[in-house]
Design a protein around this motif. Structure first.
Motif, mmCIF file in Angstrom:
data_model
loop_
_atom_site.group_PDB
_atom_site.id
_atom_site.type_symbol
_atom_site.label_atom_id
_atom_site.label_comp_id
_atom_site.label_asym_id
_atom_site.label_seq_id
_atom_site.Cartn_x
_atom_site.Cartn_y
_atom_site.Cartn_z
ATOM 1 N N PRO A 93 0.798 -1.233 0.000
ATOM 2 C CA PRO A 93 0.000 0.000 0.000
ATOM 3 C C PRO A 93 0.830 1.284 0.000
ATOM 4 O O PRO A 93 0.375 2.314 -0.486
ATOM 5 N N ALA A 96 1.080 2.090 -3.528
ATOM 6 C CA ALA A 96 -0.180 2.097 -4.287
ATOM 7 C C ALA A 96 -0.673 3.530 -4.472
ATOM 8 O O ALA A 96 -0.689 4.323 -3.525
ATOM 9 N N ARG A 102 -5.931 -0.182 -2.377
ATOM 10 C CA ARG A 102 -4.857 -0.245 -1.370
ATOM 11 C C ARG A 102 -4.287 1.143 -1.096
ATOM 12 O O ARG A 102 -3.892 1.447 0.030
ATOM 13 N N GLY A 106 -5.117 1.086 2.654
ATOM 14 C CA GLY A 106 -4.106 0.221 3.271
ATOM 15 C C GLY A 106 -2.877 0.976 3.732
ATOM 16 O O GLY A 106 -2.625 2.107 3.312
ATOM 17 N N ASN A 112 -3.060 -5.671 3.486
ATOM 18 C CA ASN A 112 -3.257 -4.817 2.298
ATOM 19 C C ASN A 112 -4.668 -4.923 1.730
ATOM 20 O O ASN A 112 -4.894 -4.769 0.542
#
Ligand code: CMP
Length: 143
Positions: A93, A96, A102, A106, A112
């Motif tokens: 994450p 991301a 995510r 996350g 995640n």
């Protein structure tokens, strides 16, 4: 019709983002072909993550995915495997992009939020592990 296996992990269920995640895939235009809230038995977790068996984090992975209920789903639609992976964002994450699942929900690679099949072969294998054929629906061609 291409299908993929997606699963909201125990952290996503506890964070109450099942609805948000389902909504993103619905809005994108994919169809939900099967879904269930379930606890994963250790044996199923070990099979599902079989390819990571030699990794140092394998034990942690199995422990986490069996630590609470998950929301297992089958989604279908054009290019759903790759597009769902894009919508999920990078595995970690922290890498991301904002706007991905995510990226938005996350923080750490272990927790995640969501799992998604990474190839057509994985999708067939993972759908078969989690769902019986009669648990998946067919939509009429008129829709
Ligand atoms: P997932 O897509 O479910 O597939 C394998 C999982 O392993 C991955 O998401 C991560 O949650 C997890 N993972 C990958 N790398 C690590 C790591 N270094 N430590 C703990 N878990 C990891």
């Amino acid at each position: 019709m291409e299908k993929t296996f997606l699963m909201v992990k125990p952290d996503g269920v506890q964070r109450n983002v099942i609805g948000e995640i389902v909504s993103r895939f619905e809005r994108k235009g994919f169809q939900l072909a099967g879904a269930k809230l379930m606890s994963i038995p250790a044996e199923l977790a070990e099979q599902h993550y079989g390819e990571h068996k030699e990794r140092p984090f394998f034990g942690e992975l199995v422990e986490f995915i069996t630590s609470g209920p998950v929301f297992a789903m089958v989604w279908q639609g054009e290019n759903v495997i790759a597009t769902a992976r894009q919508m999920m964002g990078a595995t970690n994450p922290k890498d991301a992009a904002p706007g991905t699942i995510r990226g938005d929900f996350g923080l750490t690679v272990g927790k995640n939020i969501i799992h998604g099949s990474d190839s057509p072969e994985s999708a067939v294998r993972e759908i078969g592990l989690f769902f019986k054929e009669e648990e998946l629906v067919e939509y009429t061609k008129l829709m």
